[in-house]
Design an enzyme around this catalytic site. Structure first.
Site, PDB file in Angstrom:
ATOM      1  N   ALA A  78      -8.837 -16.721 -37.451  1.00  0.00           N
ATOM      2  CA  ALA A  78      -7.962 -16.103 -36.461  1.00  0.00           C
ATOM      3  C   ALA A  78      -8.617 -16.301 -35.103  1.00  0.00           C
ATOM      4  CB  ALA A  78      -7.790 -14.616 -36.759  1.00  0.00           C
TER       5      ALA A  78
ATOM      6  N   SER B 224     -10.282 -13.996 -40.714  1.00  0.00           N
ATOM      7  CA  SER B 224      -9.835 -12.616 -40.502  1.00  0.00           C
ATOM      8  C   SER B 224      -8.341 -12.449 -40.753  1.00  0.00           C
ATOM      9  CB  SER B 224     -10.143 -12.173 -39.061  1.00  0.00           C
ATOM     10  OG  SER B 224     -11.518 -12.085 -38.843  1.00  0.00           O
TER      11      SER B 224
ATOM     12  N   MET C 235     -15.053 -16.539 -33.286  1.00  0.00           N
ATOM     13  CA  MET C 235     -16.450 -16.180 -33.515  1.00  0.00           C
ATOM     14  C   MET C 235     -16.973 -16.743 -34.835  1.00  0.00           C
ATOM     15  SD  MET C 235     -16.139 -12.173 -32.364  1.00  0.00           S
ATOM     16  CE  MET C 235     -15.260 -11.725 -30.849  1.00  0.00           C
ATOM     17  N   SER C 236     -16.453 -17.885 -35.264  1.00  0.00           N
ATOM     18  CA  SER C 236     -16.844 -18.435 -36.567  1.00  0.00           C
ATOM     19  C   SER C 236     -16.619 -19.936 -36.595  1.00  0.00           C
ATOM     20  CB  SER C 236     -16.026 -17.763 -37.684  1.00  0.00           C
ATOM     21  OG  SER C 236     -14.658 -18.151 -37.600  1.00  0.00           O
TER      22      SER C 236
ATOM     23  N   ASN D 174      -3.389 -13.768 -30.722  1.00  0.00           N
ATOM     24  CA  ASN D 174      -2.985 -13.228 -29.432  1.00  0.00           C
ATOM     25  C   ASN D 174      -3.245 -14.304 -28.386  1.00  0.00           C
ATOM     26  OD1 ASN D 174      -5.865 -12.635 -30.040  1.00  0.00           O
ATOM     27  ND2 ASN D 174      -5.887 -11.965 -27.915  1.00  0.00           N
TER      28      ASN D 174
ATOM     29  N   TYR E  51     -22.629 -12.358 -35.763  1.00  0.00           N
ATOM     30  CA  TYR E  51     -22.725 -11.053 -35.104  1.00  0.00           C
ATOM     31  C   TYR E  51     -23.003  -9.905 -36.078  1.00  0.00           C
ATOM     32  CZ  TYR E  51     -17.754 -10.524 -36.432  1.00  0.00           C
ATOM     33  OH  TYR E  51     -16.561 -10.451 -37.125  1.00  0.00           O
ATOM     34  N   GLU E  52     -22.875 -10.154 -37.378  1.00  0.00           N
ATOM     35  CA  GLU E  52     -23.209  -9.121 -38.355  1.00  0.00           C
ATOM     36  C   GLU E  52     -24.718  -9.000 -38.566  1.00  0.00           C
ATOM     37  OE1 GLU E  52     -20.421  -9.023 -41.914  1.00  0.00           O
ATOM     38  OE2 GLU E  52     -19.755 -10.873 -40.917  1.00  0.00           O
TER      39      GLU E  52
ATOM     40  N   HIS F  84     -20.558 -13.385 -40.589  1.00  0.00           N
ATOM     41  CA  HIS F  84     -20.613 -13.849 -39.211  1.00  0.00           C
ATOM     42  C   HIS F  84     -22.001 -13.650 -38.613  1.00  0.00           C
ATOM     43  CE1 HIS F  84     -16.404 -12.751 -40.003  1.00  0.00           C
ATOM     44  NE2 HIS F  84     -16.066 -13.665 -39.119  1.00  0.00           N
TER      45      HIS F  84
ATOM     46  N   HIS G 298     -12.148  -9.179 -44.393  1.00  0.00           N
ATOM     47  CA  HIS G 298     -12.981 -10.164 -45.089  1.00  0.00           C
ATOM     48  C   HIS G 298     -13.484  -9.538 -46.394  1.00  0.00           C
ATOM     49  CE1 HIS G 298     -13.432 -13.223 -41.843  1.00  0.00           C
ATOM     50  NE2 HIS G 298     -13.149 -12.177 -41.086  1.00  0.00           N
TER      51      HIS G 298
ATOM     52  N   HIS H 277      -9.156  -5.830 -32.874  1.00  0.00           N
ATOM     53  CA  HIS H 277      -9.252  -6.390 -34.223  1.00  0.00           C
ATOM     54  C   HIS H 277      -7.999  -6.046 -35.033  1.00  0.00           C
ATOM     55  CE1 HIS H 277     -11.303  -8.264 -37.516  1.00  0.00           C
ATOM     56  NE2 HIS H 277     -11.223  -7.194 -38.278  1.00  0.00           N
TER      57      HIS H 277
END
Length: 293
Positions: free
Chosen positions: A118, A35, A219-220, A243, A90-91, A88, A66, A255
Site C-alpha cells: 500500500a 498492508s 515503507m517497504s 491515498n 521501522y519495527e 518492516h 500484517h 493507517h
C-alpha cells in the site's frame, strides 16, 4: 537488535530446511502481501499455513494488517509460497532480517517474486484505489547505508555488485499492463520511493519526493527487491494507491485509511496477479525461470 545485522548462512539454511520438510510441493513463485492486502491469501488453494514465529529466523510482524503467516499452496495452478504480511525496518529489525524470508525463498527454489504494498500517491494523476506497476525505485534508506546486501557476499547466492537497472522485469510488467487493460482496471506505471518510516511524510517531504521523480511512496518492498534480484529472481511489484498526497492542500494520511483502501485494492490486485499467472506456463523450466525480457 543491531541495525546492521549480518545473519550467518546457517540461519537461512535452517529456515529453508524447516520449510522444505513441511511444504506440500516445491514452490516456484513467491508472493508478498502488504498492508491491508492480506485477504489475497484466501485465494490460495490446498493451503498449508505457519505463523512467522514458528519458522526459525523469521521476524514477527507486529503491524495491523500484517497477520505474519506463511502460506504454501497453489494459485492458478502454480505452486506458491505466500507471505501474508511482512516485517518492516521501522519495527526495529535490520534490513537483513526483514529480507530474511526472501533469501529463504531463494534457497527453496523460488524463481519469481510478486510483491504488493500500500502506497501514498505522489503523482497528481493518481486516485485512491488505483494500482501502480512499479517500473523503478528510489531506496532512500539503502542510499544512506541500510542496504540488505551490506556485509560479506555469498558468491553462490549472487554477485557482489548486482545490477538493478532492470530489477522490475519488463516482460512481467507488460503482462500486468495487458491484464489491467483487459479487465478495465485503473493501472499506471511509475517509480516507488521507500522511506524508513514509521512517521508519515510532511508536506515539504512530499514536495521533495515529487521533485526527485517518485510517483508513489511507501515503507517497504525495496530491500526485498534488492535481495530477490541478487538471487536471480524475476520481480513484479504492484503498489495499491491508498491515498493521494497533495502538499498544497495537505490531508494527513492515517493507517486506518491505508487499511480501508486495501478492501478496494485487494480484489483489483488479485485480478491482476491471477491474470499474470494465467498467462505463464506451468511446466518446470518455464517462463518463471527465464531471464528478463
Amino acid at each position: 537488535m543491531h541495525v546492521h545485522e549480518v545473519i550467518p548462512r546457517s540461519e537461512y539454511e535452517a529456515a529453508a530446511a524447516w520449510l522444505r520438510e513441511r511444504l506440500p510441493s516445491r514452490p516456484r513463485l513467491g508472493l508478498v502481501l502488504g498492508s491491508g492486502l492480506a485477504a489475497l491469501a484466501e485465494a490460495v488453494e490446498e493451503a498449508a499455513i505457519w505463523s512467522f514465529p514458528e519458522i526459525p529466523g523469521f521476524p514477527a510482524a507486529t503491524v495491523e494488517g500484517h497477520p505474519g503467516r506463511v502460506i504454501a499452496g497453489r494459485l492458478e495452478g502454480h505452486p506458491v509460497l505466500v507471505l501474508q504480511g511482512r516485517a518492516h525496518f521501522y519495527e526495529g529489525y535490520s534490513v537483513q532480517r526483514i529480507t530474511f524470508p526472501i533469501r529463504v525463498m531463494q534457497l527453496l527454489g523460488v524463481r519469481m517474486l510478486i510483491l504488493t504494498n500500500a502506497a501514498g500517491g505522489l503523482n497528481p494523476a493518481f486516485r485512491p484505489g488505483d494500482v501502480m506497476i512499479v517500473r523503478d525505485h528510489i531506496g532512500l534508506p539503502g542510499m544512506a547505508g541500510m542496504n540488505p546486501l551490506r556485509g560479506p557476499n555469498e558468491a553462490d547466492w549472487g554477485p557482489r555488485f548486482p545490477e538493478l537497472s532492470r530489477a522490475y522485469d519488463p516482460a512481467l510488467r507488460a503482462l500486468a499492463r495487458e491484464v489491467g487493460e483487459a479487465e478495465g482496471l485503473p493501472v499506471h506505471e511509475g517509480v516507488y520511493v521507500m522511506l524508513a518510516g514509521p512517521s508519515f511524510e510532511t508536506p515539504a517531504e512530499v514536495r521533495f519526493l515529487r521533485m526527485i521523480g517518485a510517483d508513489a511512496v511507501g515503507m517497504s518492498t525495496v530491500p526485498e527487491v534488492i535481495v530477490a534480484c541478487h538471487g536471480g529472481m524475476r520481480v513484479l511489484a504492484l503498489s495499491g494507491i491508498s491515498n493521494v498526497l497533495n502538499p498544497e492542500a495537505f490531508e494527513p494520511p492515517t493507517h486506518e485509511e491505508v487499511l480501508q483502501a486495501g478492501r478496494v485494492l485487494a480484489p483489483r490486485l488479485l485480478t491482476l496477479i491471477r491474470g499474470v499467472l494465467r498467462r505463464l506456463p506451468h511446466e518446470a523450466g518455464s517462463e518463471l525461470s527465464k531471464p528478463h525480457a
